[in-house]
Write a protein that holds these residues in place. Structure first.
Motif, PDB file in Angstrom:
ATOM      1  N   ILE A 239      -2.715   5.810   9.955  1.00 22.47           N
ATOM      2  CA  ILE A 239      -1.423   5.304  10.431  1.00 22.47           C
ATOM      3  C   ILE A 239      -0.893   6.345  11.418  1.00 22.47           C
ATOM      4  CG2 ILE A 239       0.863   4.470   9.779  1.00 22.47           C
ATOM      5  CD1 ILE A 239      -0.205   4.199   6.907  1.00 22.47           C
ATOM      6  N   THR A 240      -0.633   5.902  12.626  1.00 26.31           N
ATOM      7  CA  THR A 240      -0.342   6.871  13.673  1.00 26.31           C
ATOM      8  C   THR A 240       0.577   6.270  14.734  1.00 26.31           C
ATOM      9  OG1 THR A 240      -1.404   8.246  15.358  1.00 26.31           O
ATOM     10  CG2 THR A 240      -2.489   6.195  14.871  1.00 26.31           C
ATOM     11  N   HIS A 241       0.973   7.081  15.723  1.00 26.59           N
ATOM     12  CA  HIS A 241       1.790   6.533  16.795  1.00 26.59           C
ATOM     13  C   HIS A 241       0.944   5.565  17.628  1.00 26.59           C
ATOM     14  CE1 HIS A 241       0.139  10.347  18.456  1.00 26.59           C
ATOM     15  NE2 HIS A 241      -0.248   9.506  19.361  1.00 26.59           N
ATOM     16  N   GLU A 242       1.645   4.768  18.394  1.00 23.70           N
ATOM     17  CA  GLU A 242       0.947   3.736  19.137  1.00 23.70           C
ATOM     18  C   GLU A 242       0.059   4.339  20.215  1.00 23.70           C
ATOM     19  OE1 GLU A 242       3.974   0.706  19.520  1.00 23.70           O
ATOM     20  OE2 GLU A 242       2.836   0.011  21.253  1.00 23.70           O
ATOM     21  N   VAL A 243      -1.186   3.871  20.281  1.00 18.70           N
ATOM     22  CA  VAL A 243      -2.043   4.289  21.396  1.00 18.70           C
ATOM     23  C   VAL A 243      -2.339   3.048  22.240  1.00 18.70           C
ATOM     24  CG1 VAL A 243      -3.064   6.295  20.283  1.00 18.70           C
ATOM     25  CG2 VAL A 243      -4.105   4.081  19.923  1.00 18.70           C
ATOM     26  N   PRO A 244      -2.622   3.220  23.552  1.00 20.47           N
ATOM     27  CA  PRO A 244      -2.726   2.065  24.435  1.00 20.47           C
ATOM     28  C   PRO A 244      -3.665   0.968  23.916  1.00 20.47           C
ATOM     29  CG  PRO A 244      -2.787   4.073  25.710  1.00 20.47           C
ATOM     30  CD  PRO A 244      -2.755   4.491  24.276  1.00 20.47           C
TER      31      PRO A 244
ATOM     32  N   VAL B 239       0.801  -1.227   0.000  1.00 20.22           N
ATOM     33  CA  VAL B 239       0.000   0.000   0.000  1.00 20.22           C
ATOM     34  C   VAL B 239       0.832   1.274   0.000  1.00 20.22           C
ATOM     35  CG1 VAL B 239      -2.298   0.560   0.823  1.00 20.22           C
ATOM     36  CG2 VAL B 239      -0.912  -1.129   2.064  1.00 20.22           C
ATOM     37  N   MET B 240       1.867   1.293   0.824  1.00 23.05           N
ATOM     38  CA  MET B 240       2.605   2.557   0.999  1.00 23.05           C
ATOM     39  C   MET B 240       4.094   2.349   0.792  1.00 23.05           C
ATOM     40  SD  MET B 240       0.764   5.262   2.331  1.00 23.05           S
ATOM     41  CE  MET B 240       1.906   6.153   3.368  1.00 23.05           C
ATOM     42  N   HIS B 241       4.740   3.388   0.275  1.00 23.40           N
ATOM     43  CA  HIS B 241       6.195   3.388   0.142  1.00 23.40           C
ATOM     44  C   HIS B 241       6.789   3.286   1.548  1.00 23.40           C
ATOM     45  CE1 HIS B 241      10.005   5.466  -1.467  1.00 23.40           C
ATOM     46  NE2 HIS B 241       9.862   4.331  -2.124  1.00 23.40           N
ATOM     47  N   ASN B 242       7.670   2.330   1.692  1.00 26.94           N
ATOM     48  CA  ASN B 242       8.251   2.040   2.996  1.00 26.94           C
ATOM     49  C   ASN B 242       8.811   3.266   3.724  1.00 26.94           C
ATOM     50  OD1 ASN B 242       8.959   0.323   4.918  1.00 26.94           O
ATOM     51  ND2 ASN B 242      10.211  -1.011   3.612  1.00 26.94           N
ATOM     52  N   ARG B 243       9.575   4.058   2.991  1.00 25.50           N
ATOM     53  CA  ARG B 243      10.269   5.170   3.662  1.00 25.50           C
ATOM     54  C   ARG B 243       9.305   6.248   4.141  1.00 25.50           C
ATOM     55  NH1 ARG B 243      14.132   5.219  -0.233  1.00 25.50           N
ATOM     56  NH2 ARG B 243      13.922   7.424  -0.625  1.00 25.50           N
ATOM     57  N   SER B 244       8.125   6.314   3.494  1.00 22.15           N
ATOM     58  CA  SER B 244       7.159   7.323   3.938  1.00 22.15           C
ATOM     59  C   SER B 244       6.718   7.033   5.378  1.00 22.15           C
ATOM     60  CB  SER B 244       5.945   7.355   3.008  1.00 22.15           C
ATOM     61  OG  SER B 244       5.202   6.164   3.107  1.00 22.15           O
ATOM     62  N   ILE B 245       6.650   5.770   5.726  1.00 24.18           N
ATOM     63  CA  ILE B 245       6.213   5.407   7.084  1.00 24.18           C
ATOM     64  C   ILE B 245       7.310   5.778   8.086  1.00 24.18           C
ATOM     65  CG2 ILE B 245       5.225   3.579   8.514  1.00 24.18           C
ATOM     66  CD1 ILE B 245       3.731   3.849   5.948  1.00 24.18           C
ATOM     67  N   ALA B 246       8.544   5.538   7.681  1.00 19.95           N
ATOM     68  CA  ALA B 246       9.654   5.893   8.572  1.00 19.95           C
ATOM     69  C   ALA B 246       9.639   7.408   8.851  1.00 19.95           C
ATOM     70  CB  ALA B 246      10.972   5.463   7.955  1.00 19.95           C
ATOM     71  N   PHE B 247       9.367   8.198   7.819  1.00 19.53           N
ATOM     72  CA  PHE B 247       9.248   9.656   7.992  1.00 19.53           C
ATOM     73  C   PHE B 247       8.090   9.988   8.933  1.00 19.53           C
ATOM     74  CE2 PHE B 247      11.949  11.090   4.486  1.00 19.53           C
ATOM     75  CZ  PHE B 247      12.348  12.323   4.987  1.00 19.53           C
ATOM     76  N   GLY B 248       6.974   9.323   8.682  1.00 13.89           N
ATOM     77  CA  GLY B 248       5.782   9.566   9.491  1.00 13.89           C
ATOM     78  C   GLY B 248       6.081   9.312  10.956  1.00 13.89           C
ATOM     79  N   LYS B 249       6.790   8.225  11.201  1.00 16.60           N
ATOM     80  CA  LYS B 249       7.104   7.875  12.588  1.00 16.60           C
ATOM     81  C   LYS B 249       8.045   8.908  13.206  1.00 16.60           C
ATOM     82  CE  LYS B 249       8.996   4.459  15.601  1.00 16.60           C
ATOM     83  NZ  LYS B 249       9.727   3.246  15.825  1.00 16.60           N
ATOM     84  N   LYS B 250       9.088   9.247  12.449  1.00 17.10           N
ATOM     85  CA  LYS B 250      10.096  10.163  12.997  1.00 17.10           C
ATOM     86  C   LYS B 250       9.484  11.521  13.358  1.00 17.10           C
ATOM     87  CE  LYS B 250      14.742  11.735  11.954  1.00 17.10           C
ATOM     88  NZ  LYS B 250      15.741  11.814  10.892  1.00 17.10           N
TER      89      LYS B 250
ATOM     90  N   VAL C  79       3.718  12.245  11.880  1.00 21.90           N
ATOM     91  CA  VAL C  79       2.722  12.753  10.931  1.00 21.90           C
ATOM     92  C   VAL C  79       1.564  11.763  10.884  1.00 21.90           C
ATOM     93  CG1 VAL C  79       2.253  13.338   8.515  1.00 21.90           C
ATOM     94  CG2 VAL C  79       4.531  13.768   9.487  1.00 21.90           C
ATOM     95  N   LYS C  80       0.366  12.262  11.124  1.00 22.95           N
ATOM     96  CA  LYS C  80      -0.813  11.394  11.046  1.00 22.95           C
ATOM     97  C   LYS C  80      -1.132  11.159   9.565  1.00 22.95           C
ATOM     98  CE  LYS C  80      -5.584  11.606  12.562  1.00 22.95           C
ATOM     99  NZ  LYS C  80      -6.531  12.561  13.133  1.00 22.95           N
ATOM    100  N   ILE C  81      -1.131   9.888   9.162  1.00 23.42           N
ATOM    101  CA  ILE C  81      -1.327   9.550   7.742  1.00 23.42           C
ATOM    102  C   ILE C  81      -2.693   8.874   7.585  1.00 23.42           C
ATOM    103  CG2 ILE C  81      -0.412   8.208   5.798  1.00 23.42           C
ATOM    104  CD1 ILE C  81       2.333   8.235   7.288  1.00 23.42           C
ATOM    105  N   HIS C  82      -3.464   9.338   6.624  1.00 28.33           N
ATOM    106  CA  HIS C  82      -4.785   8.736   6.389  1.00 28.33           C
ATOM    107  C   HIS C  82      -4.796   8.161   4.974  1.00 28.33           C
ATOM    108  CE1 HIS C  82      -9.464   9.327   6.650  1.00 28.33           C
ATOM    109  NE2 HIS C  82      -9.107   8.096   6.382  1.00 28.33           N
ATOM    110  N   VAL C  83      -4.781   6.826   4.865  1.00 26.81           N
ATOM    111  CA  VAL C  83      -4.809   6.164   3.556  1.00 26.81           C
ATOM    112  C   VAL C  83      -6.264   5.924   3.188  1.00 26.81           C
ATOM    113  CG1 VAL C  83      -4.045   4.158   2.219  1.00 26.81           C
ATOM    114  CG2 VAL C  83      -2.700   4.927   4.184  1.00 26.81           C
ATOM    115  N   ARG C  84      -6.717   6.457   2.043  1.00 27.01           N
ATOM    116  CA  ARG C  84      -8.149   6.333   1.736  1.00 27.01           C
ATOM    117  C   ARG C  84      -8.429   6.296   0.238  1.00 27.01           C
ATOM    118  NH1 ARG C  84     -10.348  11.968   4.084  1.00 27.01           N
ATOM    119  NH2 ARG C  84     -12.255  10.771   3.838  1.00 27.01           N
ATOM    120  N   ASN C  85      -9.638   5.876  -0.096  1.00 26.87           N
ATOM    121  CA  ASN C  85     -10.018   5.693  -1.493  1.00 26.87           C
ATOM    122  C   ASN C  85     -10.468   7.015  -2.101  1.00 26.87           C
ATOM    123  OD1 ASN C  85     -11.221   4.865  -3.935  1.00 26.87           O
ATOM    124  ND2 ASN C  85     -11.699   2.868  -3.052  1.00 26.87           N
ATOM    125  N   SER C  86      -9.857   7.379  -3.227  1.00 28.47           N
ATOM    126  CA  SER C  86     -10.196   8.674  -3.826  1.00 28.47           C
ATOM    127  C   SER C  86     -11.567   8.643  -4.486  1.00 28.47           C
ATOM    128  CB  SER C  86      -9.139   9.076  -4.851  1.00 28.47           C
ATOM    129  OG  SER C  86      -9.072   8.115  -5.873  1.00 28.47           O
TER     130      SER C  86
END
Ligand code: ASP
Ligand code: MG
Length: 413
Positions: free
Chosen positions: A240-245, A210-221, A224-231
């Motif tokens: 895709i977000t930081h870990e919540v409990p 679904v997503m380019h690998n490095r984009s997630i690494a950027f998001g984590k660093k 950045v809240k990432i929303h993958v959705r159908n156009s």
């Protein structure tokens, strides 16, 4: 005013009608009071077509020229996008990667972003314009055009969102979001509401495309809240977000299948310092990407060393191993070319027991033999016969109830 970055993949802007629809989404976001930065990929299959054009003229084209060529696909998209917005009565301006100083390394065809100058974009946003930036490309210090590797527009978008301090980065694509597994194999796979960066990183590197690998690494660093959705649909996708409990309550988030793998085992290598280093130095020199390395001491004198590679690297890997095998006194080399990796991923594994047992049990019940097992803190992978891989994935998905949304699964899953 808060900024939202909206990235449109090639299929979402493949023709005039679709570009218009994408533009309408942008306008809606503007009307909701946001400043919008659009990142666009090349339309439809254009990047593939440009690559085919290049290879017809030169089977081994210089990488710099390849980037010069491929970047034109995105350049067309952004100007067309700006024209559509203009026709709809909205001020818009398009930029290439170079024009917004998207500075990268000089590794043509797989450059890495070093810095972005948000200044020019901010100035345009403050004048009330929608800013449209070409995905996938940048420039190096000598002003050569570079590209970030296939699928790299995702990384452009997330990196821009980070540099601009955007509220969110929407990734518009042709699927509804991130699924628990590949729905082409397990038909009852469901869309996830959310997934953590770490899980998505594991899934992406295990073949979930679904997503380019490095984009997630950027998001984590940069969180950045990432929303993958159908156009094409007005529905929520996957965040895709930081870990919540509550994520820890879900043991297995998703499962993946990676085909076209091979395993090389060096049997009976001298058990002395430096041998593993020699083997992997040779593989690195041959540019072979290696996964799941396992070394086991089998006696005081001898050890076995095995690792997985993509099948396309097999010849290079064989050569690299052959050239070192006598120096490290390896008794024999065992190669399996028909292997697939079935994995389960979930941050909940850190705090729950019994996951391995459940996975192995599901495979045993379907009579799939496990060739080798590797784990990380949030992943368990089993190498199995390629012929049995789909059956294995289905069994695992059923065991972990990946056909149900996380909140409807039995507690232990
Ligand atoms: N156009 C490029 C590709 O097809 C980059 C992207 O779409 O993200 O790989
Ligand atoms: Mg893509």
């Amino acid at each position: 005013m808060a900024i939202i970055v909206q990235k449109f993949g090639g299929t979402s802007i493949a023709n005039a009608e679709k570009i218009r629809r994408a533009a309408e989404r942008v306008i809606k976001t503007v009307k909701n009071g946001y400043q919008v930065v659009v990142v666009a990929s090349a339309r439809g299959k254009q990047t593939d077509e440009l690559i085919a054009d290049a290879l017809e003229l030169n089977p081994n084209p210089p990488k710099r020229e390849m980037d010069q060529l491929l970047s034109t696909g995105e350049q067309q998209s952004v100007s067309l996008f700006a024209m559509v917005l203009d026709s709809m009565g909205y001020d818009a301006i398009s930029f290439t990667g170079g024009q917004v100083r998207m500075l990268t390394t000089s590794d043509f065809t797989k450059a890495q972003i070093k810095s972005i100058d948000a200044e020019r974009i901010n100035r345009q946003l403050d004048q009330g314009k929608v800013v449209i930036v070409a995905g996938f490309q940048g420039i190096d210090e000598d002003e050569n055009i570079t590209t970030l590797g296939r699928g790299g527009s995702d990384t452009t978008a997330v990196a821009l969102a980070a540099a601009l301090g955007a509220k969110q980065c929407d990734i518009y694509t042709d699927v509804d979001g991130v699924f628990t597994t590949d729905p082409r194999i397990f038909k009852n796979a469901v869309k996830m509401k959310q997934i953590s960066y770490d899980e998505m990183l594991e899934m992406a590197s295990l073949g979930a495309g679904v997503m380019h690998n490095r984009s997630i690494a950027f998001g984590k660093k940069y969180d950045v809240k990432i929303h993958v959705r159908n156009s094409a649909k007005e529905i929520e996708g996957t965040i895709i977000t930081h870990e919540v409990p509550q994520m820890e309550g879900v043991v297995v988030t998703g499962a993946t299948i990676q085909k076209d793998m091979a395993k090389i085992s060096l049997v009976g290598v001298d058990n002395v310092p430096g041998n593993a280093a020699k083997v992997f130095a040779n593989l690195a020199k041959a540019k072979v990407i290696v996964n799941d390395i396992v070394q086991t001491e089998i006696s005081p004198e001898k050890a076995n060393l095995s690792f997985m590679i993509g099948i396309s690297d097999l010849d290079a890997a064989k050569e690299a191993v052959d050239s070192i095998k006598s120096e490290i006194h390896c008794d024999s080399v065992f190669i399996r070319e028909d292997i697939a990796l079935v994995s389960v991923v979930g941050v909940g594994m850190r705090t729950h027991y019994g996951v391995a047992e459940k996975m192995f049990g599901a495979l045993a019940k379907t009579k799939v033999n496990i060739d080798s097992i590797t784990t990380s803190e949030i992943r368990i992978s089993c190498a199995v016969d390629e012929d049995q891989a789909e059956k294995a994935l289905e069994a695992v998905c059923v065991a972990f109830e990946l056909d149900k949304p996380a909140e409807q699964r039995t507690k232990a899953n």
